[in-house]
Scaffold this active site. Structure first.
Site, PDB file in Angstrom:
ATOM      1  N   HIS A 170      -1.536   0.588   5.768  1.00 43.62           N
ATOM      2  CA  HIS A 170      -2.541   1.885   6.292  1.00 43.62           C
ATOM      3  C   HIS A 170      -2.044   3.036   6.742  1.00 43.62           C
ATOM      4  CE1 HIS A 170      -6.138  -1.257   8.080  1.00 43.62           C
ATOM      5  NE2 HIS A 170      -5.618  -1.437   7.488  1.00 43.62           N
ATOM      6  N   TYR A 212     -10.944  -9.753  10.429  1.00 44.54           N
ATOM      7  CA  TYR A 212     -10.646  -9.909   8.941  1.00 44.54           C
ATOM      8  C   TYR A 212     -11.053 -12.133   9.618  1.00 44.54           C
ATOM      9  CZ  TYR A 212      -8.753  -6.494   6.995  1.00 44.54           C
ATOM     10  OH  TYR A 212      -9.283  -5.041   6.614  1.00 44.54           O
ATOM     11  N   TYR A 236     -12.644   9.730  17.588  1.00 46.05           N
ATOM     12  CA  TYR A 236     -13.877   8.684  16.138  1.00 46.05           C
ATOM     13  C   TYR A 236     -13.699   7.407  16.750  1.00 46.05           C
ATOM     14  CZ  TYR A 236     -14.994  13.179  14.572  1.00 46.05           C
ATOM     15  OH  TYR A 236     -15.138  14.617  14.198  1.00 46.05           O
ATOM     16  N   GLU A 258     -16.511   4.419   6.975  1.00 44.59           N
ATOM     17  CA  GLU A 258     -17.316   5.107   7.851  1.00 44.59           C
ATOM     18  C   GLU A 258     -17.412   6.519   7.144  1.00 44.59           C
ATOM     19  OE1 GLU A 258     -16.339   3.760  12.953  1.00 44.59           O
ATOM     20  OE2 GLU A 258     -15.701   5.782  11.763  1.00 44.59           O
ATOM     21  N   GLN A 264       0.542  -0.915   0.086  1.00 46.49           N
ATOM     22  CA  GLN A 264       0.453  -0.062   0.162  1.00 46.49           C
ATOM     23  C   GLN A 264       1.026   1.350  -0.251  1.00 46.49           C
ATOM     24  OE1 GLN A 264      -3.096  -0.499   2.748  1.00 46.49           O
ATOM     25  NE2 GLN A 264      -3.409  -2.330   2.868  1.00 46.49           N
TER      26      GLN A 264
END
Length: 367
Positions: A144, A259, A248, A238, A82
């Site tokens: 991430h 997972y 949050y 979200e 990523q």
């Protein structure tokens, strides 16, 4: 609790068929040979800059014709999984300064993070590259990073960050940047009015915290609202309305599960933590976002558009009083992962599809 159950159910009940407005627009593929595109920005003359995760910056004409492709040459860039070159945003005075901002993964497989740099753009090349911010601490792995950039009218910017995947508990630790959204000046300094700047033992750059992996953020010039979305684990993506200093919830409160099928938390809400405006279960993997204020689609004024990777679609959200009142799923028939969505200066909606043969698509009304 009833309200929060209703929020969870929105992920199922608000979906409308793609055919509801299928005849309202046409889709043109402007470019079809992009290599894992990630972000885009529109130059004052109508040209389009596109980042590729492998570290390249492309300049396209307003019609999508390739004009240049150059290596970004960012300091210590890390391209794996990523990680790589992520988002791009023009400085407010770009027309005079040629300055822009780039987010990217930096480091190596054993110690890496999300970084922010500025540069000047001239003739398809980046010059005067300056490192502005390096999220701390470094972590192992290659997942991430967050990486979306939003410019605010007070000459500050927001940079979204991820929790590093294996470090999710750190999203609640205000001493570091994992799982946070940070607010910086355009030179990378800490604004003196940041919400936690005077709190001892806290990373002064923090704007909001308790996030998982935020890959969409928009500032609405009309309402002054800031919206973000983030990937949940298995379920629990979200949409959030951001307020400075708020928590949050991740991973204390989530609508998703791990997972493996294990429960991340027994709580979908928790005292002192902000509940989402909208939840997607199963996950759509939201990856880009725009709030439409163009002129070509007057019926979509103020709607939020979210591009989806796993969901392979474009989601249109109609809001009223900061509540999602309708959701429509578009472009499912294309069966392709959509990495980013932006409103162009011409009022059209532009999309980047994901993958080794990524495309730049443009949505315009049928004539």
């Amino acid at each position: 609790m009833t309200r929060f159950i209703a929020l969870w159910c929105m992920g199922f009940s608000l979906f409308l068929s793609a055919g509801a407005t299928a005849n309202a627009f046409k889709v043109d593929a402007l470019t079809t040979d992009l290599e894992n595109p990630w972000g885009m920005a529109f130059l004052p003359d109508g040209r389009i800059l596109v980042t590729e995760k492998s570290g390249y910056l492309l300049t396209l004409s307003a019609k999508g014709e390739r004009q240049s492709r150059s290596l970004a040459k960012l300091p210590n860039i890390f391209t794996a999984s990523q990680g790589g070159l992520l988002d791009i945003a023009l400085a407010p005075d770009f027309a005079q300064s040629n300055q822009l901002f780039l987010s990217y993964a930096c480091g190596d497989i054993n110690a890496n993070s999300t970084c922010l740099a500025s540069a000047t753009f001239n003739n398809g090349e980046l010059n005067d590259v300056q490192s502005l911010f390096h999220a701390k601490p470094d972590r192992r792995g290659a997942a991430h990073y967050g990486g979306r950039i939003a410019l605010l009218p007070d000459n500050t910017l927001l940079l979204t960050l991820g929790d590093g995947f294996d470090y999710r508990e750190q999203a609640q630790n205000k001493a570091n940047h994992l799982g946070k959204i940070v607010r910086l000046t355009l030179t990378g300094d800490v604004p003196t009015d940041n919400p936690l700047v005077n709190e001892a033992g806290t990373a002064a750059e923090i704007f909001t915290y308790g996030h998982r992996n935020v890959q969409g953020i928009v500032y609405d010039e009309v309402s002054g609202n800031i919206y973000s979305h983030e990937h949940g684990p298995k379920g629990g993506d979200e949409l959030n309305l951001l307020q400075a200093g708020n928590n949050y919830g991740w991973p204390v409160a989530t609508f998703g599960i791990d997972y493996t099928g294990a429960r991340v938390s027994p709580f979908t809400t928790f005292a002192g933590m902000q509940a989402p405006l909208h939840v997607w279960t199963p996950s759509i993997a939201p990856a880009g976002m725009t709030l439409y204020r163009g002129e070509l689609f007057p019926e979509w004024q103020g709607n939020i558009f979210v591009s989806a990777l796993a969901g392979k679609a474009l989601h249109r959200l109609a809001l009223q009083d900061n509540q999602v009142i309708k959701e429509e799923v578009l472009l499912q028939e294309r069966d392709t992962r959509i990495r980013d969505v932006r409103t162009g200066p011409d009022g059209a909606i532009y999309l980047l599809t994901d993958g080794a043969r990524g495309q730049l698509l443009r949505l315009t009304p049928h004539s």
